[in-house]
Design an enzyme around this catalytic site. Sequence first.
Site, PDB file in Angstrom:
ATOM      1  N   ARG A  16       0.898  -1.357   0.233  1.00 44.66           N
ATOM      2  CA  ARG A  16       0.094   0.001  -0.445  1.00 44.66           C
ATOM      3  C   ARG A  16       1.123   0.983   0.066  1.00 44.66           C
ATOM      4  NH1 ARG A  16      -4.699   0.484   2.139  1.00 44.66           N
ATOM      5  NH2 ARG A  16      -4.196   2.278   1.204  1.00 44.66           N
ATOM      6  N   ALA A 469       2.289  -5.258   6.877  1.00 44.78           N
ATOM      7  CA  ALA A 469       2.811  -4.365   5.294  1.00 44.78           C
ATOM      8  C   ALA A 469       2.160  -3.186   5.279  1.00 44.78           C
ATOM      9  CB  ALA A 469       2.667  -4.915   4.101  1.00 44.78           C
ATOM     10  N   SER A 470       3.251  -2.450   4.845  1.00 49.82           N
ATOM     11  CA  SER A 470       2.563  -0.878   4.484  1.00 49.82           C
ATOM     12  C   SER A 470       2.449  -0.534   5.524  1.00 49.82           C
ATOM     13  CB  SER A 470       1.410  -0.378   3.415  1.00 49.82           C
ATOM     14  OG  SER A 470       2.834  -0.633   2.380  1.00 49.82           O
ATOM     15  N   GLY A 471       0.683  -0.147   5.724  1.00 51.61           N
ATOM     16  CA  GLY A 471      -0.354   0.705   6.852  1.00 51.61           C
ATOM     17  C   GLY A 471       0.549  -0.728   8.714  1.00 51.61           C
ATOM     18  N   TYR A 474       3.990   0.448   9.665  1.00 49.02           N
ATOM     19  CA  TYR A 474       3.222   1.983   9.855  1.00 49.02           C
ATOM     20  C   TYR A 474       3.218   2.331  10.969  1.00 49.02           C
ATOM     21  CZ  TYR A 474       1.624   7.459   9.055  1.00 49.02           C
ATOM     22  OH  TYR A 474       2.014   8.501   8.875  1.00 49.02           O
TER      23      TYR A 474
END
Length: 686
Positions: A16, A469-471, A474
């Site tokens: 993302r 992953a990604s979010g 984050y």
Amino acid sequence: MSKLLHSSHVTSFQRRTFFTSLPKTSFPSHLSPSLSPFHSSASICRFSLYLHLPKPQILQQTFPIRRYPRNSSVRAFDSSPETKTDDPVAVKEEVNGNAGGYPTGEFEYKKFGLWKSFLVKIRMLIAFPWARIRKGSVLTLKLRGQISDQLKSRFSSGLSLPQICENIIKAAYDPRISGIYLHIDRLDCGWGKIEEIRRHILDFKKSGKFVVCYIPSCGEKEYYLACACEELYAPPSAYFGLYGLVVQASFLGGVLENVGIEPQVQRIGKYKSAGDQLIRKSMSGENCEMLTALLDNIYGNWLDKISFTIGKSRDDIESFLNEGIYKVEKLKENGYITDIKYDDEVISKLKEKLGLENEKKLPTVDYRKYSRVRKWTVGLSGGADQIAVIRASGSISRVKGGSLSSSGIIAEQLIEVIHKVRESKKYKAAIIRIDSPGGDALASDLMWREIRLLAEKIPVVASMADVAASGGYYMAMAAGTIVAENLTLTGSIGVVTGKFNLGKLYERVGFNKEIISRGRFAELTAAEQRPFRPDEAELFAESAQNAYQQFRDKAAFSRSMTLEKMEEVAQGRVWTGNDAASRGLVDAIGGLSRAVAIAKQKANIPQEKEVKLIEISRPSPTLPEILSGVGNSVMEVETTFKELLQELSYSDGIQARMDGIVFEKTDKSLYSNHILCLIKDYLSSI
């Protein structure tokens, strides 16, 4: 669409677009955590990556295993320099996942003294009727289908990883439980959860109690779990699909061209292949490199762990599977299963093991009933110090929509939970348990901020399950320490953004759309009936590049890496936890137990001292769950149907899902229902 398939089940992760953030330190002015105005309103096209294996075929097979003595101490695979092991995979994890000298949190079975044993017996006598169990009972666990990382209410259907693990730990200490009879069927979860359950099976065996497994249908994941058991049985007609792993990538470039859809994609990061699915007709070299590395990592781990468990060389296992085995007798002869037996025959052997006469019924307690037994009853209530466990599982959204489902990460709800933990004075540390492929960028940033504030007050450790992953990554970056399983899918620091030009499709189906606008770039994402103008395409590309730079720079700052070093591991690449640890994206390899040990270390709590884990926001049953729990399958079907309709309805904000092609919507009119219907109607007419 790129897919990585394990066994015939799908474990998806999505790459993302997010702007990563920094834990515990203030941002430099040029790394402001605010979201890019363009990307807070731009439509984004992404796809999911999956791991997948060929569909199993009917074989007269079963897979054998090395037996362990009851008093054997088979260690879990949470490794550290202080613990020595002959397991090559564990040795690799020591190197990659323990640079900070973190404690392992390895399970140590300690027998209760006379006084505590007496107290446990008293507690069992005064337990509620539904929590009473006959002495000598066998805990039966049936693992099949999806396994959630969230706690489930009493009336919820399905399996819960924390409850599975808790039941196994309780059974190790419960004097009424003589052993575990494990039924394993086709599983639909990632390798992170598989590793966690496997670790608990190995830990349980340290108690000296037996673990017997029956497996009628088996792929790589199922056998990976089953071979950790003391004995493994399968019926003569068992389905086995141990053929290896395969990478499969699908591309829609030709299909969309024929339909009349022109994807206009900006892909920043050479490994960010989400846009490839829409614009390409074959796999790119970079995507092939990434998928091959993931495949080699997972397949190598599988071979190494199976080799260590059953006492055969890796080359022997690979050669044996490559022969194309179809005779069950050969599987038994080569030591991949204990024996070929039906379920009733295995139960008869369990009776013999317990010294019961064959005509008597085997005393058992199932997963659901045993979940009602409190840890306090078996003497596992914990110490005075409390550690909060906050679970974040599923796709990320900012506010709760109209769906009946409570699944997924709702930012406003999770922020409230984290805020309560921060305001409380009773928690010594907190663990953020993450199992998410990402979602709403703004939601991820808001949650990151709250986790960061919590980390300024008490130690916070991020524990990753199948995917972060990604979010998901984050969120984890706001914690002081990140712990992942060696096959957790994480990273994906890259950007892909785009829109569709649907002009030709509209002409073919007779649909027309006209726009009146004010402002040079007002139609940038609204005008899907035409391609970008040159100035719009330039702005689109510049915005995507700017978003990637923000993401990369914040990731580098938060992980104390130079931009050059971060660039080497970014570029939209997805890593397994083990590889992420060796590259500085993850601090330690292990499961929840290791995260607890690290939290104790950060909170200056001695490792030998017990702590109490407090699951925050334990679920309360909803009316559909209660009705489903008492057998109302109609309600379950109706709920599922309504959720499906909800997913196809209008949605505010940037949205993403793990499955299939995802249109990310930015307002109530863009790419909403009529577009999906047009595509569906056109495809059905040709």
